[in-house]
Write a protein that holds these residues in place. Structure first.
Motif, PDB file in Angstrom:
ATOM      1  N   UNK A   6       5.361  -0.071  -1.509  1.00 15.65           N
ATOM      2  CA  UNK A   6       5.674  -1.495  -1.474  1.00 15.65           C
ATOM      3  C   UNK A   6       4.412  -2.356  -1.462  1.00 15.65           C
ATOM      4  N   UNK A   7       3.257  -1.708  -1.672  1.00 19.33           N
ATOM      5  CA  UNK A   7       1.988  -2.410  -1.570  1.00 19.33           C
ATOM      6  C   UNK A   7       0.957  -1.755  -2.483  1.00 19.33           C
ATOM      7  N   UNK A  20     -18.299   9.432  -1.450  1.00 22.67           N
ATOM      8  CA  UNK A  20     -17.969   9.484  -0.018  1.00 22.67           C
ATOM      9  C   UNK A  20     -16.661   8.748   0.269  1.00 22.67           C
ATOM     10  N   UNK A  21     -16.464   7.643  -0.415  1.00 23.34           N
ATOM     11  CA  UNK A  21     -15.253   6.847  -0.235  1.00 23.34           C
ATOM     12  C   UNK A  21     -14.026   7.633  -0.690  1.00 23.34           C
ATOM     13  N   UNK A  22     -14.122   8.277  -1.839  1.00 21.25           N
ATOM     14  CA  UNK A  22     -13.022   9.100  -2.360  1.00 21.25           C
ATOM     15  C   UNK A  22     -12.712  10.232  -1.392  1.00 21.25           C
ATOM     16  N   UNK A  23     -13.737  10.903  -0.898  1.00 20.73           N
ATOM     17  CA  UNK A  23     -13.520  12.005   0.051  1.00 20.73           C
ATOM     18  C   UNK A  23     -12.750  11.533   1.278  1.00 20.73           C
ATOM     19  N   UNK A  24     -13.102  10.373   1.806  1.00 18.24           N
ATOM     20  CA  UNK A  24     -12.413   9.864   2.990  1.00 18.24           C
ATOM     21  C   UNK A  24     -10.959   9.511   2.669  1.00 18.24           C
ATOM     22  N   UNK A  25     -10.722   8.875   1.541  1.00 22.82           N
ATOM     23  CA  UNK A  25      -9.347   8.518   1.165  1.00 22.82           C
ATOM     24  C   UNK A  25      -8.490   9.770   0.992  1.00 22.82           C
ATOM     25  N   UNK A  26      -9.046  10.789   0.345  1.00 23.18           N
ATOM     26  CA  UNK A  26      -8.295  12.027   0.120  1.00 23.18           C
ATOM     27  C   UNK A  26      -8.093  12.838   1.403  1.00 23.18           C
ATOM     28  N   UNK A  27      -8.877  12.559   2.415  1.00 25.65           N
ATOM     29  CA  UNK A  27      -8.724  13.252   3.699  1.00 25.65           C
ATOM     30  C   UNK A  27      -7.502  12.764   4.464  1.00 25.65           C
ATOM     31  N   UNK A  28      -6.815  11.740   3.937  1.00 21.92           N
ATOM     32  CA  UNK A  28      -5.651  11.173   4.621  1.00 21.92           C
ATOM     33  C   UNK A  28      -4.422  11.171   3.710  1.00 21.92           C
ATOM     34  N   UNK A  29      -3.904  12.359   3.380  1.00 17.07           N
ATOM     35  CA  UNK A  29      -2.716  12.415   2.518  1.00 17.07           C
ATOM     36  C   UNK A  29      -1.474  11.806   3.168  1.00 17.07           C
ATOM     37  N   UNK A  30      -1.508  11.611   4.473  1.00 20.55           N
ATOM     38  CA  UNK A  30      -0.381  10.971   5.151  1.00 20.55           C
ATOM     39  C   UNK A  30      -0.295   9.485   4.790  1.00 20.55           C
ATOM     40  N   UNK A  31      -1.396   8.917   4.287  1.00 24.51           N
ATOM     41  CA  UNK A  31      -1.430   7.508   3.897  1.00 24.51           C
ATOM     42  C   UNK A  31      -1.627   7.332   2.396  1.00 24.51           C
ATOM     43  N   UNK A  69       0.694   2.193  -2.014  1.00 20.26           N
ATOM     44  CA  UNK A  69       0.871   2.634  -0.633  1.00 20.26           C
ATOM     45  C   UNK A  69       2.145   2.067  -0.018  1.00 20.26           C
ATOM     46  N   UNK A  70       2.462   2.618   1.124  1.00 21.51           N
ATOM     47  CA  UNK A  70       3.442   2.001   2.001  1.00 21.51           C
ATOM     48  C   UNK A  70       2.650   1.013   2.870  1.00 21.51           C
ATOM     49  N   UNK A  71       3.105  -0.223   2.936  1.00 21.78           N
ATOM     50  CA  UNK A  71       2.342  -1.254   3.631  1.00 21.78           C
ATOM     51  C   UNK A  71       2.074  -0.916   5.093  1.00 21.78           C
ATOM     52  N   UNK A  72       2.926  -0.138   5.713  1.00 23.15           N
ATOM     53  CA  UNK A  72       2.723   0.227   7.116  1.00 23.15           C
ATOM     54  C   UNK A  72       1.468   1.079   7.329  1.00 23.15           C
ATOM     55  N   UNK A  73       0.922   1.665   6.255  1.00 23.98           N
ATOM     56  CA  UNK A  73      -0.262   2.514   6.370  1.00 23.98           C
ATOM     57  C   UNK A  73      -1.560   1.814   5.979  1.00 23.98           C
ATOM     58  N   UNK A  74      -1.477   0.625   5.425  1.00 26.82           N
ATOM     59  CA  UNK A  74      -2.671  -0.053   4.919  1.00 26.82           C
ATOM     60  C   UNK A  74      -3.691  -0.291   6.024  1.00 26.82           C
ATOM     61  N   UNK A  75      -3.297  -0.878   7.118  1.00 26.09           N
ATOM     62  CA  UNK A  75      -4.262  -1.201   8.178  1.00 26.09           C
ATOM     63  C   UNK A  75      -4.862   0.069   8.779  1.00 26.09           C
ATOM     64  N   UNK A  96       1.889  -7.208  -3.126  1.00 29.11           N
ATOM     65  CA  UNK A  96       3.180  -6.523  -2.998  1.00 29.11           C
ATOM     66  C   UNK A  96       3.584  -5.834  -4.298  1.00 29.11           C
ATOM     67  N   UNK A  97       4.315  -4.747  -4.153  1.00 27.87           N
ATOM     68  CA  UNK A  97       4.904  -4.050  -5.299  1.00 27.87           C
ATOM     69  C   UNK A  97       6.385  -4.401  -5.286  1.00 27.87           C
ATOM     70  N   UNK A  98       6.855  -5.022  -6.344  1.00 25.17           N
ATOM     71  CA  UNK A  98       8.269  -5.406  -6.411  1.00 25.17           C
ATOM     72  C   UNK A  98       9.126  -4.354  -7.093  1.00 25.17           C
ATOM     73  N   UNK A  99       8.503  -3.453  -7.852  1.00 24.48           N
ATOM     74  CA  UNK A  99       9.234  -2.364  -8.487  1.00 24.48           C
ATOM     75  C   UNK A  99       8.247  -1.247  -8.804  1.00 24.48           C
TER      76      UNK A  99
END
Length: 104
Positions: A6-7, A20-31, A69-75, A96-99
């Motif tokens: 939704x985001x 380094x940025x990519x590595x950190x993002x990929x370290x969080x598959x839950x988000x 992403x799901x907006x609840x995970x952005x922050x 926002x993602x509308x579709x």
């Protein structure tokens, strides 16, 4: 994974921080389930010209990541990134993602 995106989180950063940025993002598959990466050039007062090539050309090499992403995970993700990369050279914004869907 079946997620409800939704985001869109967009992050623009100096190209030198890309791996380094990519590595950190990929370290969080839950988000982060995946993202797109584009190489761009930054202009203007916010563009930090670090290398001699950038100073001569007058533009900064940038990497731009786009994450559905799901907006609840952005922050949560932003806090991890802020901690790892405490620099004003990284910009982010959400929309926002509308579709969302796939053709097949």
């Amino acid at each position: 994974m079946n997620r409800h995106y939704d985001c869109v989180l967009t992050v623009a950063l100096p190209a030198r921080l890309e791996d380094d940025f990519i590595d950190l993002a990929l370290a969080h598959p839950e988000w982060v389930d995946g993202f797109s990466l584009a190489h761009q050039e930054g202009f203007g007062s916010g563009a930090s010209l670090v290398s001699p090539m950038e100073r001569v050309r007058g533009r900064a090499r940038r990497a731009v990541l786009t994450v559905l992403m799901e907006s609840q995970h952005v922050e949560l993700l932003l806090q991890e990134l802020r901690t790892a990369f405490p620099t004003p050279e990284i910009l982010w914004w959400t929309m926002p993602v509308t579709a969302f869907g796939r053709f097949a």
